[in-house]
Scaffold this motif. Sequence first.
Motif, short mmCIF file in Angstrom:
data_model
loop_
_atom_site.label_atom_id
_atom_site.label_comp_id
_atom_site.label_asym_id
_atom_site.label_seq_id
_atom_site.Cartn_x
_atom_site.Cartn_y
_atom_site.Cartn_z
N GLN A 56 -8.95 -2.33 8.59
CA GLN A 56 -10.33 -2.04 8.20
C GLN A 56 -10.68 -2.69 6.87
O GLN A 56 -11.79 -2.50 6.37
CB GLN A 56 -10.53 -0.53 8.11
CG GLN A 56 -10.38 0.22 9.42
CD GLN A 56 -11.42 -0.19 10.44
OE1 GLN A 56 -12.57 -0.46 10.11
NE2 GLN A 56 -11.01 -0.23 11.70
N VAL A 80 -7.71 -2.08 -1.99
CA VAL A 80 -6.66 -1.36 -2.68
C VAL A 80 -6.36 -2.06 -4.00
O VAL A 80 -6.31 -3.30 -4.05
CB VAL A 80 -5.38 -1.26 -1.82
CG1 VAL A 80 -4.84 -2.64 -1.48
CG2 VAL A 80 -4.32 -0.43 -2.52
N LYS A 84 -4.25 12.26 3.34
CA LYS A 84 -4.31 10.83 3.66
C LYS A 84 -4.02 10.56 5.13
O LYS A 84 -4.64 9.69 5.73
CB LYS A 84 -3.29 10.09 2.78
CG LYS A 84 -3.17 8.59 3.05
CD LYS A 84 -4.42 7.85 2.64
CE LYS A 84 -4.26 6.34 2.81
NZ LYS A 84 -5.50 5.60 2.51
N ARG A 127 0.80 -1.22 0.00
CA ARG A 127 0.00 0.00 0.00
C ARG A 127 0.84 1.28 0.00
O ARG A 127 0.34 2.35 -0.35
CB ARG A 127 -0.93 0.00 1.23
CG ARG A 127 -1.99 -1.09 1.16
CD ARG A 127 -2.73 -1.25 2.48
NE ARG A 127 -3.72 -2.31 2.41
CZ ARG A 127 -5.02 -2.13 2.20
NH1 ARG A 127 -5.49 -0.89 2.04
NH2 ARG A 127 -5.86 -3.13 2.14
N VAL A 144 -9.74 -1.98 3.92
CA VAL A 144 -9.97 -1.04 2.84
C VAL A 144 -9.38 -1.62 1.56
O VAL A 144 -8.22 -2.01 1.52
CB VAL A 144 -9.32 0.33 3.15
CG1 VAL A 144 -9.47 1.28 1.97
CG2 VAL A 144 -9.94 0.93 4.40
N THR A 162 -1.46 5.07 9.08
CA THR A 162 -2.68 5.14 8.27
C THR A 162 -2.87 3.86 7.47
O THR A 162 -3.99 3.31 7.39
CB THR A 162 -2.61 6.35 7.32
OG1 THR A 162 -2.50 7.55 8.10
CG2 THR A 162 -3.84 6.43 6.44
N LEU A 163 -1.80 3.37 6.88
CA LEU A 163 -1.90 2.17 6.05
C LEU A 163 -2.17 0.93 6.90
O LEU A 163 -2.87 0.01 6.45
CB LEU A 163 -0.63 2.00 5.22
CG LEU A 163 -0.34 3.15 4.24
CD1 LEU A 163 0.97 2.92 3.50
CD2 LEU A 163 -1.49 3.34 3.26
N GLU A 177 -4.03 0.99 9.56
CA GLU A 177 -5.47 1.08 9.81
C GLU A 177 -6.26 0.65 8.58
O GLU A 177 -7.29 -0.03 8.70
CB GLU A 177 -5.83 2.51 10.21
CG GLU A 177 -7.24 2.67 10.73
CD GLU A 177 -7.52 1.88 12.00
OE1 GLU A 177 -8.71 1.63 12.27
OE2 GLU A 177 -6.57 1.51 12.72
N ASP A 178 -5.79 1.01 7.39
CA ASP A 178 -6.46 0.58 6.16
C ASP A 178 -6.48 -0.94 6.06
O ASP A 178 -7.49 -1.54 5.66
CB ASP A 178 -5.75 1.16 4.94
CG ASP A 178 -6.04 2.63 4.72
OD1 ASP A 178 -6.87 3.19 5.47
OD2 ASP A 178 -5.43 3.22 3.81
#
Length: 347
Positions: free
Chosen positions: A253, A257, A289, A136, A255, A246-247, A249-250
């Motif tokens: 979660q 990609v 971001k 990511r 998220v 942040t990544l 958490e992505d």
Amino acid sequence: MGVEEEFLLLEPDGAVAPKAPEVVRRIGPNDQIKTEYMAYQLETATPVCTGLDQLRRELTRLRLVAAQAAGQSGVRLVASGAPPFPAGPMGALSEDERYRELARRFPEATEAGGTCGCHVHVGVPDRELAAAVLTRIRPWLPGLLALTVNSPVTGANDTGWASHRYRAQLRWPTFRPPGVWPSAERYDRAVRSHVTAGRAVDESGIYFLARLSARYPTIEVRVADTGLSVADTVLLAGVVRGLVATLIEDVRQRVKVVPVPAERVSEKLLAVARGGARTADEAARLLSKITAQLDAAGDTGEVYAGVERLRREGTGAERQRRLWNRYGPTAAFVGALAEATAPLSTG
């Protein structure tokens, strides 16, 4: 987090000075300052830091210690991504058998001379999670380089590039964005493949722009030129830590990609290195971001102020170029770079 910074040792006239072993001896027993690939390079390594204030203090302390010892040896400590002048023994390898093997196996890369980068480590003990973050982080590497370009001058010429270091480092076979690996085991397999194929001498010789550290439970981001000032390095570290958080958490979660093709990432990195990307735009993308994680870490004010400083003063490359236009290939240029690196008058 922790940071490794690489520096040049220059004679007052700008010639590279292969005095790193002498400088290290002057400092005395210290595992935080050591010689690097070329004998005119030093590397410093901070201890593990939990906040940007602590990191700033450690970076400042290490630069001052190294600069004072360099001064005692009659040379200057300079934070530039590439040696600005061609004079001097550019091929002065450090006396280390591993470095000799690197030079034997990769002569073309070694001919580029010693370039200096800044490596930011962020602790991620879960290697599976860290491998997912590597996938990511790929599209954000050009933005990190845009914040840190600092090598416009080499060979006593303005190259026209913002990061000549990036161009020079491409001679190393593994100086590339990380791949898309679905697991830590696949990452390890890729590393072994590079070593087996002779593209690296060992795991530590894998120079991905972001990698799983061979020594620590960290993600190590290696794309940046060394920071001209402590403030430049603190900004980079704050952004990298916020981005990794942040990544993470992505990933947690789930998220979705879509991995950006390696060719597209490499093209953007090359454009940034040439100076073809607006730092303000890249910074804005990064901040949009990572702001939530900056808030969580209490780093928002520090990072936003650092980006505003870059907007006012310019990147390291822009500041270095202004000094070059003012002084040209003179001792005054070297002195100005050394003062920006470690202002002894305030230390």
